[in-house]
Design a protein around this motif. Sequence first.
Motif, PDB file in Angstrom:
ATOM      1  N   ILE A  21      -4.484  16.163   8.738  1.00 31.16           N
ATOM      2  CA  ILE A  21      -5.813  16.703   8.451  1.00 31.16           C
ATOM      3  C   ILE A  21      -6.658  15.620   7.808  1.00 31.16           C
ATOM      4  O   ILE A  21      -7.819  15.441   8.125  1.00 31.16           O
ATOM      5  CB  ILE A  21      -5.686  17.919   7.505  1.00 31.16           C
ATOM      6  CG1 ILE A  21      -4.942  19.043   8.238  1.00 31.16           C
ATOM      7  CG2 ILE A  21      -7.058  18.384   7.039  1.00 31.16           C
ATOM      8  CD1 ILE A  21      -4.327  20.062   7.321  1.00 31.16           C
ATOM      9  N   PHE A  22      -6.030  14.857   6.921  1.00 33.25           N
ATOM     10  CA  PHE A  22      -6.743  13.772   6.263  1.00 33.25           C
ATOM     11  C   PHE A  22      -5.723  12.736   5.817  1.00 33.25           C
ATOM     12  O   PHE A  22      -4.683  13.085   5.286  1.00 33.25           O
ATOM     13  CB  PHE A  22      -7.510  14.313   5.047  1.00 33.25           C
ATOM     14  CG  PHE A  22      -8.592  13.386   4.610  1.00 33.25           C
ATOM     15  CD1 PHE A  22      -9.845  13.412   5.217  1.00 33.25           C
ATOM     16  CD2 PHE A  22      -8.350  12.437   3.610  1.00 33.25           C
ATOM     17  CE1 PHE A  22     -10.828  12.519   4.841  1.00 33.25           C
ATOM     18  CE2 PHE A  22      -9.342  11.539   3.236  1.00 33.25           C
ATOM     19  CZ  PHE A  22     -10.572  11.583   3.847  1.00 33.25           C
ATOM     20  N   LYS A  23      -6.009  11.449   6.080  1.00 31.06           N
ATOM     21  CA  LYS A  23      -5.085  10.430   5.588  1.00 31.06           C
ATOM     22  C   LYS A  23      -5.836   9.304   4.900  1.00 31.06           C
ATOM     23  O   LYS A  23      -6.992   9.030   5.230  1.00 31.06           O
ATOM     24  CB  LYS A  23      -4.202   9.900   6.732  1.00 31.06           C
ATOM     25  CG  LYS A  23      -4.919   9.122   7.801  1.00 31.06           C
ATOM     26  CD  LYS A  23      -3.918   8.501   8.776  1.00 31.06           C
ATOM     27  CE  LYS A  23      -4.687   7.821   9.911  1.00 31.06           C
ATOM     28  NZ  LYS A  23      -3.812   7.135  10.854  1.00 31.06           N
ATOM     29  N   GLN A  49      -7.934  13.681  -6.686  1.00 32.22           N
ATOM     30  CA  GLN A  49      -9.239  13.166  -6.278  1.00 32.22           C
ATOM     31  C   GLN A  49      -9.592  13.613  -4.868  1.00 32.22           C
ATOM     32  O   GLN A  49     -10.709  14.059  -4.592  1.00 32.22           O
ATOM     33  CB  GLN A  49      -9.163  11.642  -6.265  1.00 32.22           C
ATOM     34  CG  GLN A  49     -10.124  10.957  -7.200  1.00 32.22           C
ATOM     35  CD  GLN A  49      -9.761   9.478  -7.291  1.00 32.22           C
ATOM     36  OE1 GLN A  49      -9.317   8.886  -6.304  1.00 32.22           O
ATOM     37  NE2 GLN A  49      -9.940   8.895  -8.456  1.00 32.22           N
ATOM     38  N   LYS A  50      -8.618  13.490  -3.970  1.00 29.66           N
ATOM     39  CA  LYS A  50      -8.856  13.814  -2.561  1.00 29.66           C
ATOM     40  C   LYS A  50      -9.090  15.315  -2.405  1.00 29.66           C
ATOM     41  O   LYS A  50      -9.943  15.741  -1.631  1.00 29.66           O
ATOM     42  CB  LYS A  50      -7.645  13.342  -1.725  1.00 29.66           C
ATOM     43  CG  LYS A  50      -7.956  12.918  -0.324  1.00 29.66           C
ATOM     44  CD  LYS A  50      -9.165  12.034  -0.157  1.00 29.66           C
ATOM     45  CE  LYS A  50      -8.866  10.583  -0.450  1.00 29.66           C
ATOM     46  NZ  LYS A  50     -10.036   9.717  -0.095  1.00 29.66           N
ATOM     47  N   LEU A  51      -8.355  16.131  -3.167  1.00 24.99           N
ATOM     48  CA  LEU A  51      -8.581  17.583  -3.117  1.00 24.99           C
ATOM     49  C   LEU A  51     -10.009  17.911  -3.543  1.00 24.99           C
ATOM     50  O   LEU A  51     -10.675  18.748  -2.920  1.00 24.99           O
ATOM     51  CB  LEU A  51      -7.586  18.312  -4.035  1.00 24.99           C
ATOM     52  CG  LEU A  51      -6.140  18.418  -3.543  1.00 24.99           C
ATOM     53  CD1 LEU A  51      -5.236  18.932  -4.658  1.00 24.99           C
ATOM     54  CD2 LEU A  51      -6.030  19.321  -2.318  1.00 24.99           C
ATOM     55  N   THR A  57       0.836  -1.204   0.000  1.00 26.78           N
ATOM     56  CA  THR A  57       0.000   0.000   0.000  1.00 26.78           C
ATOM     57  C   THR A  57       0.874   1.259   0.000  1.00 26.78           C
ATOM     58  O   THR A  57       2.030   1.225   0.410  1.00 26.78           O
ATOM     59  CB  THR A  57      -0.917   0.094   1.249  1.00 26.78           C
ATOM     60  OG1 THR A  57      -0.096   0.120   2.420  1.00 26.78           O
ATOM     61  CG2 THR A  57      -1.887  -1.069   1.335  1.00 26.78           C
ATOM     62  N   ILE A  58       0.270   2.331  -0.481  1.00 30.10           N
ATOM     63  CA  ILE A  58       0.905   3.653  -0.420  1.00 30.10           C
ATOM     64  C   ILE A  58       0.089   4.477   0.564  1.00 30.10           C
ATOM     65  O   ILE A  58      -1.112   4.660   0.380  1.00 30.10           O
ATOM     66  CB  ILE A  58       0.920   4.322  -1.812  1.00 30.10           C
ATOM     67  CG1 ILE A  58       1.696   3.445  -2.810  1.00 30.10           C
ATOM     68  CG2 ILE A  58       1.522   5.724  -1.731  1.00 30.10           C
ATOM     69  CD1 ILE A  58       1.603   3.909  -4.253  1.00 30.10           C
ATOM     70  N   LYS A  59       0.740   4.925   1.626  1.00 30.72           N
ATOM     71  CA  LYS A  59       0.056   5.739   2.635  1.00 30.72           C
ATOM     72  C   LYS A  59       0.227   7.193   2.260  1.00 30.72           C
ATOM     73  O   LYS A  59       1.317   7.623   1.906  1.00 30.72           O
ATOM     74  CB  LYS A  59       0.648   5.479   4.020  1.00 30.72           C
ATOM     75  CG  LYS A  59       0.443   4.043   4.452  1.00 30.72           C
ATOM     76  CD  LYS A  59       0.946   3.793   5.853  1.00 30.72           C
ATOM     77  CE  LYS A  59       0.618   2.375   6.264  1.00 30.72           C
ATOM     78  NZ  LYS A  59       1.309   1.366   5.415  1.00 30.72           N
ATOM     79  N   ASN A 113       2.175   3.445  12.041  1.00 34.91           N
ATOM     80  CA  ASN A 113       2.232   3.547  10.584  1.00 34.91           C
ATOM     81  C   ASN A 113       2.159   4.971  10.053  1.00 34.91           C
ATOM     82  O   ASN A 113       2.353   5.192   8.865  1.00 34.91           O
ATOM     83  CB  ASN A 113       1.084   2.732   9.969  1.00 34.91           C
ATOM     84  CG  ASN A 113       1.316   1.252  10.144  1.00 34.91           C
ATOM     85  OD1 ASN A 113       2.463   0.806  10.260  1.00 34.91           O
ATOM     86  ND2 ASN A 113       0.241   0.486  10.189  1.00 34.91           N
ATOM     87  N   ASP A 114       1.855   5.928  10.921  1.00 34.10           N
ATOM     88  CA  ASP A 114       1.771   7.323  10.464  1.00 34.10           C
ATOM     89  C   ASP A 114       3.131   8.011  10.411  1.00 34.10           C
ATOM     90  O   ASP A 114       3.246   9.106   9.855  1.00 34.10           O
ATOM     91  CB  ASP A 114       0.864   8.145  11.391  1.00 34.10           C
ATOM     92  CG  ASP A 114      -0.597   7.714  11.296  1.00 34.10           C
ATOM     93  OD1 ASP A 114      -0.963   7.096  10.278  1.00 34.10           O
ATOM     94  OD2 ASP A 114      -1.355   7.995  12.242  1.00 34.10           O
TER      95      ASP A 114
END
Length: 322
Positions: free
Chosen positions: A28-30, A54-56, A15-17, A306-307
Amino acid sequence: MENKWLVGVDIGGTTIKMAFLSEDGEIIFKWEIDTDTSQNGKQIPSDIARSIDQKLDELNQSKSNLIGIGIGAPGPVNFATGAIEVAVNLGWKNFPLKEFLEKESGLPVVVDNDANLAALGEMWTGAGEGANDLIFVTLGTGVGGGVISNGRIVHGKNGAGGEVGHITSIIEGGARCNCGKNGCLETIASATGIVRLAIEELERVDATSQLRAYYEKHKTVTAKLVLDAAKEDDEIAKQVIGKVTLYLGLALANLANGLNPEKIVIGGGVSRAGDTLLTPIAEQFARFAFPKVLEAAELTIATLGNDAGVIGGAWLAKTKLS
Ligand SMILES: [Zn+2]
């Protein structure tokens, strides 16, 4: 004026975090996306860029609000170009990550390796908060690390600074390491190393052990089982963890003797064992550390989990791109 956002990205084999963070290091958002390793991982930069867009959109934010991207990948970095020299599990060889991601995203990008990113994250808002001189070691499938001196990651001459896992622990007859040497710390203190030592010990002695029943049934054990058993005073598990923490304490003390850190932060999956691991490491560290070094150093377990990587990425974006 509106507060700007930082983008932290941590590329792993599955995965890509990704995260947007404030300039104070607050997430703020993950979110996560899958790592597409088909076609030798060629799609990864465009997948990341598209996911940011997409997230923006979802968050109704404009791209002009982003300062830039700090990104980590599992492999040695060419710091002159921001290319990844090799990342076997992504299929990358001399992969120009900075160049490709800047083109795809239209944002400035700064690249480092994933363990260095985690070290910076822990320094900024984690267990190492406020420490300008810090050693970070991550105990997972392998052993990674990052060294921060005077607030800056030590890359060294060609990017191999902070490779704590490849400190030689066993001088003669050590197990083969992935790096090509024998007897590296990684062959002992990684999850893989712990399993190997446990199996050797189970084969060597007949002592009853709660590990033995599992081993006889499954022909293997896990690092977590060994650590759990050590916590419950299982003799074989205690032997193994005694050896692991001896070499960890020795390596960290010798590294610290050359660096005089304020904090030594231990992270990665194996570190979830907490005091079962930390207490004996601290005992061995105290044996081998120079007195003034011992006085200054605090050993602690990482807190960001993981953060850490995305937070470290944001720190890089903040300090290198804004
Ligand atoms: Zn090695």
